[in-house]
Structure formats: structure tokens, C-alpha cells
Scaffold this active site. Structure first.
Site, PDB file in Angstrom:
ATOM      1  CG  ASP A  67      -1.811  -1.206   1.340  1.00  0.00           C
ATOM      2  OD1 ASP A  67      -1.807  -1.850   0.386  1.00  0.00           O
ATOM      3  OD2 ASP A  67      -2.738  -1.193   2.217  1.00  0.00           O
ATOM      4  CG  ASP A  88      -3.354   4.362  -0.326  1.00  0.00           C
ATOM      5  OD1 ASP A  88      -3.179   5.377   0.046  1.00  0.00           O
ATOM      6  OD2 ASP A  88      -4.142   3.465   0.313  1.00  0.00           O
ATOM      7  CG  HIS A 133      -5.551  -0.639  -1.949  1.00  0.00           C
ATOM      8  ND1 HIS A 133      -5.168  -1.139  -0.702  1.00  0.00           N
ATOM      9  CD2 HIS A 133      -5.081   0.582  -1.821  1.00  0.00           C
ATOM     10  CE1 HIS A 133      -4.980  -0.094   0.082  1.00  0.00           C
ATOM     11  NE2 HIS A 133      -4.826   1.157  -0.596  1.00  0.00           N
ATOM     12  CG  ASP A 180      -3.498  -5.177  -4.519  1.00  0.00           C
ATOM     13  OD1 ASP A 180      -4.608  -4.668  -3.957  1.00  0.00           O
ATOM     14  OD2 ASP A 180      -2.592  -5.347  -3.730  1.00  0.00           O
ATOM     15  CB  CYS A 221      -2.264  -6.560   0.637  1.00  0.00           C
ATOM     16  SG  CYS A 221      -3.329  -6.610  -0.326  1.00  0.00           S
TER      17      CYS A 221
HETATM   18  N1  ABU Z   1      -6.371  -3.995  -0.306  1.00  0.00           N
HETATM   19  C1  ABU Z   1      -7.199  -4.669  -1.144  1.00  0.00           C
HETATM   20  C2  ABU Z   1      -8.519  -4.744  -0.669  1.00  0.00           C
HETATM   21  C3  ABU Z   1      -9.593  -4.786  -1.935  1.00  0.00           C
HETATM   22  C4  ABU Z   1     -10.496  -5.111  -1.727  1.00  0.00           C
HETATM   23  O1  ABU Z   1     -11.314  -5.210  -0.387  1.00  0.00           O
HETATM   24  O2  ABU Z   1     -11.505  -5.950  -2.473  1.00  0.00           O
END
Ligand code: ABU
Length: 367
Positions: free
Chosen positions: A108, A196, A245, A247, A351
Site C-alpha cells: 500500500d 496509495d 487498491h 490488486d 498486499c
Molecule cells: N487491499 C485490497 C483490498 C481490496 C478489496 O477489499 O477488495
């Protein structure tokens, strides 16, 4: 003294050196604007904050240590952050919040682009000082590698002007959130550049950046000016009511192949660069779980938050059997890693890591 320590241009070249986070002293931070916007309205995290229970911290550390050992057994150098005291408040001339977050998800905070590691601005007040957990490592890389560029984006002020007040009402509801996501109306305003690092995916000469809760358009423009030799593309995923995010939404596995969250499909008008260059975007498998673990900020889609070790090998969380099965069908060797009990500390396998060195150089995949 003359060795290259830092070098990573994409998400899939052979991984040789990585940072794996730690769960030490991790806190559930007090309420604050951008964080509240991410916590689902029916979440068990609403209204509580403080240090996470020690037995959950110990369990998460056990899993992170085992993951680090698995990577080391494959010949990958693993470094760990040096946790600061996350119970300390964050106070600046502009805001005060009662505690910090942790240092489990380095992805992050740290964005590695070639020989550079860039500390992101961040957009949560509780994460303002999170970069300090990584400073001993970055200092060491700086001593070891004369070409390493240690950069830090301008620290944001994070006053109330950074957040849309309509996101702070008690009950918004998923329908309205989806409408706002479609309209690209997110909790963060355009007061100042915010991003981020986990909103950025690296494809050699191209950086693909999610515009959402944690990264605004000025943040993307800042990245564009900071990396003048790259093409920087803003993307957004309207099916995500809590867009932070990229990912757990868009996961490149190797040149030409990306997994996309079937609930958060990349809109057609943003697919051009991939289609023109023959890249396949396939729906990710369904998660194995109907709900995230207790006290977890992330969605069940951490199933697709995988760590690619090389274009044929991928780490998948052990309980995510459908995701593992899909990887197998896509021709990837799957390395099972147990991590679900650490999800609450900030995410999954992608992450909880940050690239330091992958083989290979800066290729143009979208000529
Ligand atoms: N840090 C990735 C979280 C993404 C999500 O909650 O789907």
C-alpha cells in the site's frame, strides 16, 4: 558496493527480493473520513478501535513468517520492516487521530518502479507515518545500491477539505455507492494529490492506476509528472462500491494475461490498449468464502490478491481452492500459502509484500 539491489518493472518477472510485512502492534484506527468510507455499513469493525487482540497478532505473524520462509526456500531474499509503535497518535498542524494502522501491507505504501522505491502520499490519516516502518530497509538499500532512487511523494495535509462530506453520513447504502462509483464520485476530493501505492500496477513502460477512494485524479497526474518516461493510464471499476487498491480487482499474471474481478469489470472504453495488443482479460474464479474473516477491511476478493513469482508460478492462498484450480487451468504452477487469518491486518498475498528485485528490464508491452 556496486551491486543493483532495487529493480522491478512489472508484476510477473522472476522475483528475487521482496519485503514481507509484519503484524506487530497492529491497531484498528479510530474513525476518520476515508477509512470510514471503506468499512461496510454492516461491518463488525464499525464503532470500535484500539490494539488488535494479541492472539490474532501472533497468529498473523506466524503465517507471515511461514510465508517468508517459503519464499526464502525458493531462493528469494526476504526483508521485513521494523515496526514503529502504532499505538502512537498521528498529529500534524492539520489533524489529529488517536492511533496508527500497522505495517502488514507494504504494497500500500511502497511503489517500486525500476531502480526507484517511491513512498506514496497515502490518504488515511492513520497511515500518514506508515513509511517510517520501511525507512531502515530503504536506508540499507541506499547504502548498498548506488543507483537506488529513494523517493517520497509530497505529504498531504489531509484536512477535511480532502473528503466529500456526503460520504460521511451514517447509512449510504450499496445502491447509492454503486451510482457514485459509476459517476466517479469518490470519498476523496481533488484538494491535493493523493495516492496509495496499491492502486498502481506496473506493466513495464505503462503504469495502470485505479481512480477511487484512495487515489484521486491529482494523484494520478502527480505520478504522470513524476514518471515522465512512462505512460500512466487512469482506470476505474464501477462495480466496486468500496474502491480501494487495484490488486483484488485486476491481476496481471504474465505478458498477455490478466485476471479481472467479475463484479468489477474494466469498462469497455478502457480496454483499448489491452485489446489492441492481444492481451486476454479473463474473469477471476469465485472466492471460496462468502464473507471476509472477522475485523477485516478487505472483501472476499482477496482470493485473487495473488503474488506472481514468475510467469509460470503463482502464490495462492491455501483455502482459495477455486482460484488455485483456475490458475492450474491457465498453466500456472500454484504455490499454496496459508494467510487467511492475517487478512484482517491489511490484505492478502500481494498486499503483504512489496517488490524489491525482479529480473528483467523495462519492456514496452503496448507499442
Ligand atoms: N487491499 C485490497 C483490498 C481490496 C478489496 O477489499 O477488495
Amino acid at each position: 558496493m556496486n551491486k543493483t539491489v532495487v529493480n522491478s518493472w512489472n508484476e510477473w518477472d522472476p522475483l528475487r527480493h521482496v519485503i514481507v510485512g509484519r503484524a506487530d502492534n497492529c491497531h484498528i484506527p479510530p474513525e476518520e473520513p476515508a477509512l470510514d468510507a471503506k468499512v461496510p455499513e454492516d461491518s463488525d469493525m464499525r464503532g470500535q478501535w484500539g490494539k488488535r487482540p494479541q492472539e490474532t497478532i501472533d497468529r498473523a505473524n506466524e503465517l507471515l513468517d511461514t510465508f517468508a520462509a517459503q519464499l526464502q526456500a525458493r531462493g528469494i531474499r526476504v526483508d521485513r520492516p521494523v515496526p514503529i509503535d502504532h499505538s502512537q497518535p498521528v498529529t500534524t498542524p492539520d489533524f489529529h487521530t488517536g492511533s496508527q494502522f500497522g505495517c502488514m501491507p507494504p504494497r500500500d505504501v511502497l511503489l517500486t518502479v525500476g531502480p526507484e522505491i517511491l513512498e506514496a502520499t497515502m490518504s488515511y490519516r492513520c497511515r500518514w507515518f506508515e513509511y517510517l516502518n520501511y525507512r531502515p530497509l530503504l536506508q540499507r538499500y541506499w547504502e548498498e545500491d548506488p543507483n537506488f532512487r529513494h523517493e517520497a511523494a509530497p505529504k498531504p495535509r489531509l484536512t477535511d477539505a480532502d473528503y466529500h462530506p456526503d460520504y460521511l453520513s451514517e447509512k449510504i447504502g450499496v445502491e447509492k455507492r454503486l451510482k457514485w462509483a459509476e459517476e466517479k464520485h469518490f470519498v476523496t476530493t481533488e484538494e491535493e494529490p493523493l495516492f496509495d501505492a496499491a492502486d498502481v500496477l506496473r506493466f513495464g513502460r505503462d503504469l495502470v492506476v485505479q481512480h477511487g477512494f484512495t487515489t484521486n485524479l491529482k494523484g494520478i497526474e502527480w505520478l504522470r509528472r513524476h514518471f515522465p518516461d512512462h505512460r500512466v493510464h487512469a482506470v476505474n471499476f464501477p462495480g466496486d462500491p468500496y474502491p480501494i487498491h487495484i490488486d483484488a480487482t485486476f491481476t496481471p499474471l504474465r505478458p498477455g494475461l490478466i485476471l479481472n474481478n467479475p463484479q468489477r469489470r474494466l469498462p469497455k472504453d478502457q480496454r483499448g490498449m489491452f485489446e489492441k495488443n492481444g492481451w486476454e482479460i479473463v474473469d477471476a474464479a469465485q472466492p471460496a468464502h462468502n464473507a471476509p474473516p472477522p475485523l477485516c477491511y478487505s472483501s472476499v476478493w482477496l482470493s485473487m490478491n495473488v503474488l506472481v513469482l514468475d510467469p509460470k508460478t503463482v502464490c495462492v492462498e491455501k483455502s482459495e481452492v477455486y482460484q488455485a484450480e483456475q490458475m492450474d487451468k491457465l498453466g500456472m504452477e500454484v504455490v499454496e500459502v496459508e494467510l487467511r487469518d492475517a487478512y484482517a491486518f491489511g490484505g492478502g498475498l500481494h498486499c503483504c509484500t512489496a517488490d524489491v528485485y525482479r529480473e528483467g528490464g523495462c519492456e514496452d508491452y503496448f507499442p
